[in-house]
Design an enzyme around this catalytic site. Structure first.
Site, PDB file in Angstrom:
ATOM      1  N   SER A  65       0.799  -1.221   0.000  1.00 31.68           N
ATOM      2  CA  SER A  65       0.000   0.000   0.000  1.00 31.68           C
ATOM      3  C   SER A  65       0.841   1.285   0.000  1.00 31.68           C
ATOM      4  CB  SER A  65      -0.952  -0.063   1.199  1.00 31.68           C
ATOM      5  OG  SER A  65      -1.814   1.022   1.216  1.00 31.68           O
ATOM      6  N   THR A 507      -0.253  -1.551  13.288  1.00 30.08           N
ATOM      7  CA  THR A 507       0.663  -1.743  12.158  1.00 30.08           C
ATOM      8  C   THR A 507       2.084  -1.272  12.446  1.00 30.08           C
ATOM      9  OG1 THR A 507       0.115   0.414  11.231  1.00 30.08           O
ATOM     10  CG2 THR A 507      -1.217  -1.434  10.475  1.00 30.08           C
TER      11      THR A 507
END
Ligand SMILES: CC(=O)N[C@H]1[C@@H](OP(=O)(O)O)O[C@H](CO)[C@@H](O)[C@@H]1O
Ligand SMILES: [Mg+2]
Length: 539
Positions: A65, A507
């Site tokens: 991403s 994350t």
């Protein structure tokens, strides 16, 4: 399936010993050099998952991403195009962390046994990857595990993340009443463009749209979509910017949706001229942020909260016009990071219920499913609008009582095809925003006028041990460490219209503190004070 074949194949794809891997919010994501064995093992899990679900096709997406180009990641897509079921995240984590190749194969068979999976039945997996150079090697690791487990496999090569979700759902619904579309990339473009024409229903987009593609996969894919689009029919003219995918080092560099949202400024290059309409996608084209440079006041951003409120207000109006009010339930799903003004606007002005879930789109997606129309967006621009089968059916079958009702029903029906029903999709969301602005006859400034954001600040706090921080109430309060929340509450009370919360990132190895208050300086001050409390309790 042959144990020795799996073992031999595994020996070509080591994991890095001593490292602990976790299937997180976005699958496994880290430096690409650490991912070869991980990707092989994800292949093993997807082979099991497909067989567990009676041979339905499972998707595997290789992307990191908005992360830097040296990173990569791998995640699993379930048959209807949604994210891997949470119980299986644990299996993924366990499988990937098996210390040796032998233990890996043992665990693979043990898992198959405990989940009552027939290993002799057929399985099928499809894969896609973003433009990162490492993706090509990782696909080889995936292909090896699928070959070793006799799993049918199709490599769709370079795709946006939402395209892979789309294809997965198309394959699994082909030939059924719930068929989602043609199983090809071209099928995706044709479906979106055709729905875009229908949703505009005669309105025209005014003004060129500049799209910053983060130098990621969104650039070439948007260019492909535009080949199927006739701008004379819609008025939409797109300038594709930051679409250099040949130099990996520029991926997400000083551009893209994550840069724009976190830095609260336009991409460094090309410089948006005052008054131009701009939006940014992230590196795998599942996030979208709009903005423009105001000649008087400078940069103004329209983020995920704004997209959600725009979509909810438009769809609620259509539902009313179509005479479906009271018949279809509409809800808006946010996380604690949504600006307090957006929540207030939706609840008080739009009179639509708001639900707050923990961070991570899988939680929002899940909550959105309990409405006929579930609008969900994270503030960072990742989200979509889900329509129930009932809603889609009613749009198609309700007999319109007036031309206005027909217009509303046709538009709703077209939105059902335009808006990606599997996952947040920047390209699809962008077309949705263009449709809504065209219907309302709004500029970006008109859109921005709907409510005023509270000044806010997000800070990242490095702590000794982020696992000490546990939350409750959809992450809006800390349950642990003890007394930490009391101290935060005490500070928040000193400010007007203020809100602040802290949580461990899912994350990154850090905590995040969010604060909003009546003024910029108060929001900054509050964020810093709460960050100091978190640091003190962080071990
Ligand atoms: C504040 C913030 O933006 N958090 C992001 C970030 O999660 P954290 O758990 O906060 O690290 O990455 C997630 C995955 O991309 C995304 O879903 C989420 O919105
Ligand atoms: Mg993304």
């Amino acid at each position: 399936m042959d144990r020795d074949a799996i073992l031999a194949a595994s020996k070509k794809h080591d994991i890095v010993p001593g490292r602990v891997y976790k299937y997180g919010t976005a699958g496994f994501r880290m430096n690409a050099d650490l991912l070869d064995g991980v990707t092989f093992r994800v292949g093993l899990l997807s082979a099991l998952r497909s067989r567990k679900l009676n041979g339905q096709t499972i998707g595997v997406m290789i992307t990191a991403s908005h992360n830097p180009a040296v990173d990569n990641g791998v995640k699993i897509v379930d048959p209807m195009g949604d994210m891997l079921e949470q119980e299986w995240e644990v299996h993924a984590t366990n499988l990937v962390n098996a210390p040796s190749h032998e233990e890996l194969v043992d665990y693979f068979y043990k898992l198959a046994d405990s989940l009552k999976i027939d290993l002799t039945s057929p399985g099928k997996v499809i894969a896609g990857r973003d433009t990162r150079p490492s993706g090509k090697t990782l696909v080889t690791a995936l292909a090896d595990s699928l070959a070793a487990t006799n799993t049918a496999y199709t490599d769709f090569k370079i795709l946006t993340t939402p395209q892979l979700h789309y294809l997965t759902r198309c394959i699994n619904t082909a030939g059924t009443p719930g068929s989602y579309g043609e199983v090809s990339e071209v099928g995706y473009y044709k479906k979106l463009v055709e729905a875009f024409y229908r949703a505009l229903h005669g309105r025209r987009v005014s003004g060129k749209l500049n799209v910053d593609c983060a130098n990621g996969v969104g650039g070439p894919k948007l260019t492909e979509l535009l080949k199927h689009h006739d701008s004379s029919k819609t008025g939409l003219e797109v300038r594709v910017a930051n679409d250099d995918v040949l130099r990996p080092e520029v991926l997400n560099l000083d551009c893209g949706a994550d840069f724009v949202k976190t830095r609260q400024r336009a991409p460094a290059s090309p410089k948006p001229a005052p008054g131009e309409r701009w939006c940014s996608l992230d590196g795998d084209a599942d996030r979208l942020i709009y903005y423009w440079i105001d000649p008087d006041t400078g940069f103004f951003m329209l983020d995920g909260d704004r997209i959600a409120t725009l979509a909810a207000s438009f769809i609620a109006d259509l539902i009313r016009t179509a005479g479906l009010e009271g018949q279809l339930r509409i809800g808006l799903i946010q996380t604690a990071y949504a600006n307090g003004s957006s929540t207030k606007y939706v609840e008080q002005h739009l009179q639509i219920p708001v639900v707050c879930t923990p961070t991570g789109v899988k939680h929002l997606h899940h909550a959105a499913c309990s409405y006929d129309i579930g609008v969900y967006f994270e503030a960072n621009g990742h989200g979509t609008v889900l329509f129930s089968q009932d809603a889609l059916q009613v749009f198609k079958t309700k007999e319109p009582q007036s031309p206005a009702q027909k217009d509303a029903l046709d538009t709703l029906s077209a939105l059902g095809d335009l808006i990606n029903q599997t996952v947040g999709d920047a390209i699809s969301d962008m077309l949705m925003v263009e449709v809504i602005l065209a219907h309302k006859g709004w500029s970006l400034r008109d859109w921005a006028m709907t409510y005023q954001d509270l000044p806010n600040r997000l800070v990242r706090v490095e702590v000794g041990n982020k696992d000490l921080f546990r939350t409750t109430d959809a992450e809006r309060k800390l349950s642990h460490p003890e007394h930490c929340q009391d101290e935060i509450d005490k500070v928040v009370k000193k400010y007007t219209n203020a809100r602040s919360f802290a949580r461990a990132s899912g994350t990154e190895n850090a905590c995040r503190v969010y604060a909003e208050a009546a003024t910029r300086s108060e929001a900054d001050e509050l964020a810093n004070k709460v960050a100091a409390i978190v640091k003190a309790y962080g071990g």
